[in-house]
Scaffold this motif. Structure first.
Motif, short mmCIF file in Angstrom:
data_model
loop_
_atom_site.label_atom_id
_atom_site.label_comp_id
_atom_site.label_asym_id
_atom_site.label_seq_id
_atom_site.Cartn_x
_atom_site.Cartn_y
_atom_site.Cartn_z
N LEU A 131 0.83 -1.20 0.00
CA LEU A 131 0.00 0.00 0.00
C LEU A 131 0.86 1.25 0.00
O LEU A 131 1.76 1.40 0.84
N ASP A 132 0.59 2.15 -0.94
CA ASP A 132 1.20 3.47 -0.97
C ASP A 132 0.22 4.42 -0.31
O ASP A 132 -0.72 4.91 -0.94
N LEU A 133 0.42 4.67 0.98
CA LEU A 133 -0.52 5.49 1.74
C LEU A 133 -0.57 6.93 1.24
O LEU A 133 -1.63 7.56 1.22
N GLN A 134 0.57 7.46 0.84
CA GLN A 134 0.63 8.86 0.42
C GLN A 134 -0.22 9.10 -0.83
O GLN A 134 -0.93 10.10 -0.93
N ASN A 135 -0.15 8.16 -1.78
CA ASN A 135 -0.89 8.32 -3.03
C ASN A 135 -2.21 7.55 -3.04
O ASN A 135 -2.92 7.54 -4.06
N GLU A 136 -2.51 6.88 -1.92
CA GLU A 136 -3.76 6.15 -1.74
C GLU A 136 -4.00 5.16 -2.88
O GLU A 136 -5.05 5.15 -3.52
N THR A 137 -3.00 4.33 -3.10
CA THR A 137 -3.13 3.30 -4.15
C THR A 137 -2.29 2.09 -3.77
O THR A 137 -1.36 2.19 -2.96
N TRP A 138 -2.65 0.96 -4.35
CA TRP A 138 -1.91 -0.27 -4.12
C TRP A 138 -0.88 -0.47 -5.22
O TRP A 138 -1.13 -0.15 -6.38
N ILE A 139 0.28 -0.98 -4.85
CA ILE A 139 1.38 -1.21 -5.79
C ILE A 139 1.53 -2.70 -6.01
O ILE A 139 1.71 -3.47 -5.06
N ALA A 140 1.44 -3.11 -7.29
CA ALA A 140 1.55 -4.53 -7.64
C ALA A 140 2.78 -4.71 -8.54
O ALA A 140 2.75 -4.38 -9.72
N PRO A 141 3.90 -5.22 -7.99
CA PRO A 141 5.12 -5.35 -8.78
C PRO A 141 5.06 -6.46 -9.82
O PRO A 141 5.86 -6.48 -10.75
N LYS A 142 4.11 -7.39 -9.67
CA LYS A 142 4.02 -8.51 -10.61
C LYS A 142 2.62 -8.59 -11.20
O LYS A 142 1.63 -8.27 -10.55
N THR A 143 2.56 -9.05 -12.44
CA THR A 143 1.30 -9.10 -13.19
C THR A 143 0.17 -9.84 -12.47
O THR A 143 -0.97 -9.36 -12.44
N PRO A 144 0.42 -11.02 -11.86
CA PRO A 144 -0.69 -11.73 -11.19
C PRO A 144 -1.38 -10.91 -10.10
O PRO A 144 -2.54 -11.14 -9.80
#
Length: 334
Positions: A131-144
């Protein structure tokens, strides 16, 4: 070089869940303050198990705090189990055994009051989503993980929940723990520092162990100046008793014998006003190496005591090697 003391404290919870048929608990939770485990919980016993004397005292003298902790862990255990179901469904893995791990918590600066929250998920041994709290979004490093990212990005209620937990509840609980465990968590313990070497041609390992807190540095100097060439610095690792250890190796193969005493190993620790300086000296190096020409034919001198000493030195040398070569994503044990 002057070591700057940090005033940041942290509360971290590690959730580990296993699906499928297993004799292990479905969910296990470990809580730590400033990298020292303070309590444990699992879905079989369903009770908070304190891991330090001061947390045992805290829970005994303040049963309401124990009940609050238990209630919180039971609630988040269920959320974690729901997350496991989401992962399995989104990845079409409803069968078989899978491992989900969550690392979440907060850092709090007791001088500035700044709070930073964090949470990340690992699935089947790999980093998966955070979770990127500052930008209020989830970060998914891999396609699945993109399927879960889109699902959670759209769930604003979930995002607000984590913001409240990580930025409000977590630092408040951390401050409560710090208040009660201050004498333990803010103590200063000096380390023992040793020189270790596998063979006469191996690097010399400067090993510091038994220190607290983990805000420390260990480095080599030549003629009073810090050096980096020929130096391999290891990570800070926890000991079983809540203290820490670290090591730094110096390649001595090209150093003339008469120049050895120009080199120092320097240990700096937050809370200590003076550095611990150890001058490189061949006579102070511990090793379990024995020259083939000197290998005893009869009974080993020293008997059992000698064997124990060799085992201890071997173990510490292994820790020096592991410090340099292993990646410790969470709380490695030496």
């Amino acid at each position: 070089m002057t070591f700057l003391s940090s005033v940041k404290h942290s509360l971290k919870l590690i959730f580990t869940g296993i699906s499928g048929e297993t004799n292990l608990p479905e969910v296990g939770i470990s809580a730590s303050v400033d990298k020292v485990e303070i309590c444990h919980f699992d879905s079989i016993k369903r009770e908070v198990e304190p891991q330090q004397d001061w947390t045992r005292k805290l829970f005994k003298e303040k049963p309401e705090f124990l009940q609050l902790t238990l209630k919180s862990l039971l609630y988040h255990q269920q959320l974690f189990k729901d997350d496991m179901d989401v992962f399995k469904q989104c990845l079409n893995q409803t069968e078989g055994s899978h491992v989900l791990q969550t690392v979440g918590g907060c850092e709090w600066d007791d001088e500035s009051g700044e709070v930073k929250g964090f949470i990340q998920f690992g699935y089947d041994g790999e980093d998966f989503i955070s979770l990127d709290l500052q930008n209020e979004t989830w970060i998914a490093p891999k396609t699945p993980a993109s399927v879960i990212k889109h699902l959670w990005d759209a769930d604003k209620g979930r995002l607000r929940h984590f913001q409240h937990i990580l930025m409000s509840e977590c630092p408040k609980m951390l401050q409560d723990y710090m208040l009660y465990g201050r004498s333990f968590l803010q103590r200063t313990e000096r380390p023992s520092v040793s020189f270790l070497q596998k063979t006469p041609s191996s690097p010399v390992c400067c090993h510091a162990t038994g220190f607290y807190p983990d805000r420390a540095d260990l480095f080599w100097r030549k003629d009073g100046e810090e050096i980096h060439e020929g130096v391999e610095k290891g990570q800070i690792l926890p000991n079983h008793d809540g203290t820490f250890q670290m090591s730094s190796e110096l390649n001595v193969s090209l150093i003339k014998h008469e120049d050895w005493r120009r080199y120092d190993c320097v240990f700096q620790l937050s809370g200590l006003t003076e550095d611990i300086v150890s001058t490189l000296d061949k006579t102070q190096i511990q090793t379990n190496w024995v020259s083939p020409s000197e290998f005893p034919v009869g009974p080993v001198v020293g008997g059992a005591a000698g064997v124990v000493l060799l085992l201890v030195i071997s173990g510490v040398l292994y820790c020096c090697w592991r410090n340099r070569n292993d990646f410790q994503p969470v709380d490695g044990k030496c």
